[in-house]
Structure formats: structure tokens, C-alpha cells
Write an enzyme that holds these catalytic residues in place. Sequence first.
Site, mmCIF file in Angstrom:
data_model
loop_
_atom_site.group_PDB
_atom_site.id
_atom_site.type_symbol
_atom_site.label_atom_id
_atom_site.label_comp_id
_atom_site.label_asym_id
_atom_site.label_seq_id
_atom_site.Cartn_x
_atom_site.Cartn_y
_atom_site.Cartn_z
ATOM 1 N N ARG A 151 0.850 -1.188 0.000
ATOM 2 C CA ARG A 151 0.000 0.000 0.000
ATOM 3 C C ARG A 151 0.887 1.240 0.000
ATOM 4 O O ARG A 151 1.892 1.305 0.705
ATOM 5 C CB ARG A 151 -0.928 0.029 1.217
ATOM 6 C CG ARG A 151 -2.067 -0.990 1.166
ATOM 7 C CD ARG A 151 -3.055 -0.659 0.059
ATOM 8 N NE ARG A 151 -4.164 -1.595 0.020
ATOM 9 C CZ ARG A 151 -4.202 -2.681 -0.743
ATOM 10 N NH1 ARG A 151 -3.153 -2.993 -1.492
ATOM 11 N NH2 ARG A 151 -5.270 -3.458 -0.750
ATOM 12 N N GLU B 22 -2.523 7.493 -5.026
ATOM 13 C CA GLU B 22 -2.801 6.881 -6.328
ATOM 14 C C GLU B 22 -4.276 6.942 -6.731
ATOM 15 O O GLU B 22 -4.597 6.846 -7.918
ATOM 16 C CB GLU B 22 -2.348 5.426 -6.333
ATOM 17 C CG GLU B 22 -3.161 4.496 -5.464
ATOM 18 C CD GLU B 22 -2.633 3.064 -5.501
ATOM 19 O OE1 GLU B 22 -3.408 2.183 -5.874
ATOM 20 O OE2 GLU B 22 -1.450 2.853 -5.169
#
Length: 337
Positions: free
Chosen positions: A237, A266
Amino acid sequence: MEIVAYGVQADEEPLLREAFDQAFAGRHRLRCLSLFLDRDTTPTADGHEIVLCCVNDTLDAEVLRSLAAGGTRMIAQRSTGFNNIDLTAAEELGLTVARVSAYSPYAVAEFAWALALAVDRRIVRAAHRTREFDFRLDGLMGRDLHGRTAGVVGTGRIGTAFTRIAHGFGMRLLGWDITENPDCLALGMRYTARERLFAEADLVSLHVPLLSDTHHLVDAQALALMKDDAILVNSSRGGLIDTDALLDTLRAGRLRGVGLDVYEEEAGLFFLDKSLEVMTDERLARLMTFNNVLVTSHQAYFTRDAVEQIVATTVTNMEDYFAGRTGDNTLVRPSPS
């Protein structure tokens, strides 16, 4: 009933539809959307009792309230991570939330190694050169990983798969986790303090979930401990790494290479075509300027084997919901009627 799925990739859709048709045989319809679920797109979920979401959908309290008001009662996340979902708000709203608790660990572990090897051996730079018929080796010298130290942060299923590959390379193994994994110990892994792992590892690979305790696990202090010629890989992550601290480290000329399949901002970028737009995320744009940094768009999980398992588990989660069952994949159970 029509069920709507968000953030569906082109290669994922046929697998999702096939599993859906086999399970429900026309009793339910599936609507696949490439757009992501967020505050602007929640109206498209109105009237859908079940919503299938992905890791880059935003399901904060406001979105969940809108979903509940529109008739949604179940959210099925097509991933293991669920840091994008406000579980407290979901429970307060009486929503059922399920996830895919496990799928092929080899997909992510093998891709993490692909990143590590690509930055170590300068594969991307070499490929760009040879496309232009430039066959020089200047600046392409790599180094053996055999005999060096792999630091594995998180030794669950994916971390263990990564460790097995490191063992095959003949590397010294250091691990950090809240519990010691017997499978990793059997491979010769030595569990140690996080600070020692960062200080001694030639290759650090991250395989822990994003929680409040792991947010910015790799911060300025951790980066300062790492060797100047260490390799850092993140296929878990994006929020595990403090991007600003990483940029400062790279600007100082430190780290041999960085392989990132995830990025902490993101959402709204990855899985989308931004090639005709101005990149307004200055930190991501800056990362791309370093020739020892390789960024991919959250594709480590994206093998046919893994996606088939994700799809199958998602369908099972829906079947459990229809049957009034809960299981290991259930994150939030429905409120008693």
C-alpha cells in the site's frame, strides 16, 4: 436484481461475468463500470442493493451515507485491503461489508521480485536503449543478490512467498512482524527489530497492510537508517512510505533503486489514462524523474490466477449475503433486524 461493479478493468470483466453467470444463472444482472466510486459518482449506485468496489474507490462516511440512502445494503470489496472503507460508518448505517481475505500470494511476491530485479539490473533503461539500437553497457552494471541481505517487512502469505524466493537466491533473511512465521524461520529467517532490518538489509520489501500503526512506516528516520545502496520495494500500500521523505532521500543521491507498485495518492490516477493531461501531482511527477525509480500502476496482483480467485471469492461473498451467512471475509456484519 442488478448488481453494479466499479473500477472494473477490461481484462477483469470477462472473468467477473463468467463467474457471475455460473453462480446466479440469470437470477441477477451485473453492470460493470470502469469509473471509480466516490462522492461524485455515488448517484450511479442508486437502486443497487449490492455494490462491488475496488481498492481505489473512495467509501468514506459521506459516500456510504449516499449509498445507504440510495438502497445499498451490501458492499463487496474486490481486494484484501480495505483502508478505503470507513467501517465504523458502515456499521452505523447497517451495511454489510465483505472483502477477499486471501488470493494468490505468488502474484504479488513474484511481481515484487520483478521490481527488485528491474531496478537492480537497470532493465527499463536497458530496454529503452536497445529499442534505439544503443547497445552500450554504460551505467547498466548491476550486482549479485546472492549472499546479500533481504529485509522482509511483514511475513504473512505474501511475505512468506517473497521470502522463499529470496532463499532461492541464497540471501540472508531478516524479518519483522508482530508474530514470527514458522515457515520463514524454517528458511533461516532471523526476526529482528525494525530499525536493525532497515539498517542491515540490502533489499527491503514491504508486505504489511496499511493501518494506523503502519502509516508512513518508512519515514525519514527509517530511510536514514538504510544503506546508501539499498533497494526499496513496495507492492503493498502506498501509504506505508512517506513520499516526501523518500523524495528527500533520492535527492540526496541515496538508495540504489526504488520499485513502487503503489503510491499513497494513487486514487484518481492509477488504473486511468492520464497521458493526455498535465500531471498535477507534483510528488509523483518528481518520482518519475529519478532514473533509479520504477513506478507501476498497482498491478502486482494482476495475474489471471489471482483475479480468478478474487472474482470467485467475491461471488461467494454475495451468495453468503443472499443466504444470510457471514464468514471470515465479512468485515461488517448486518445489523440485527
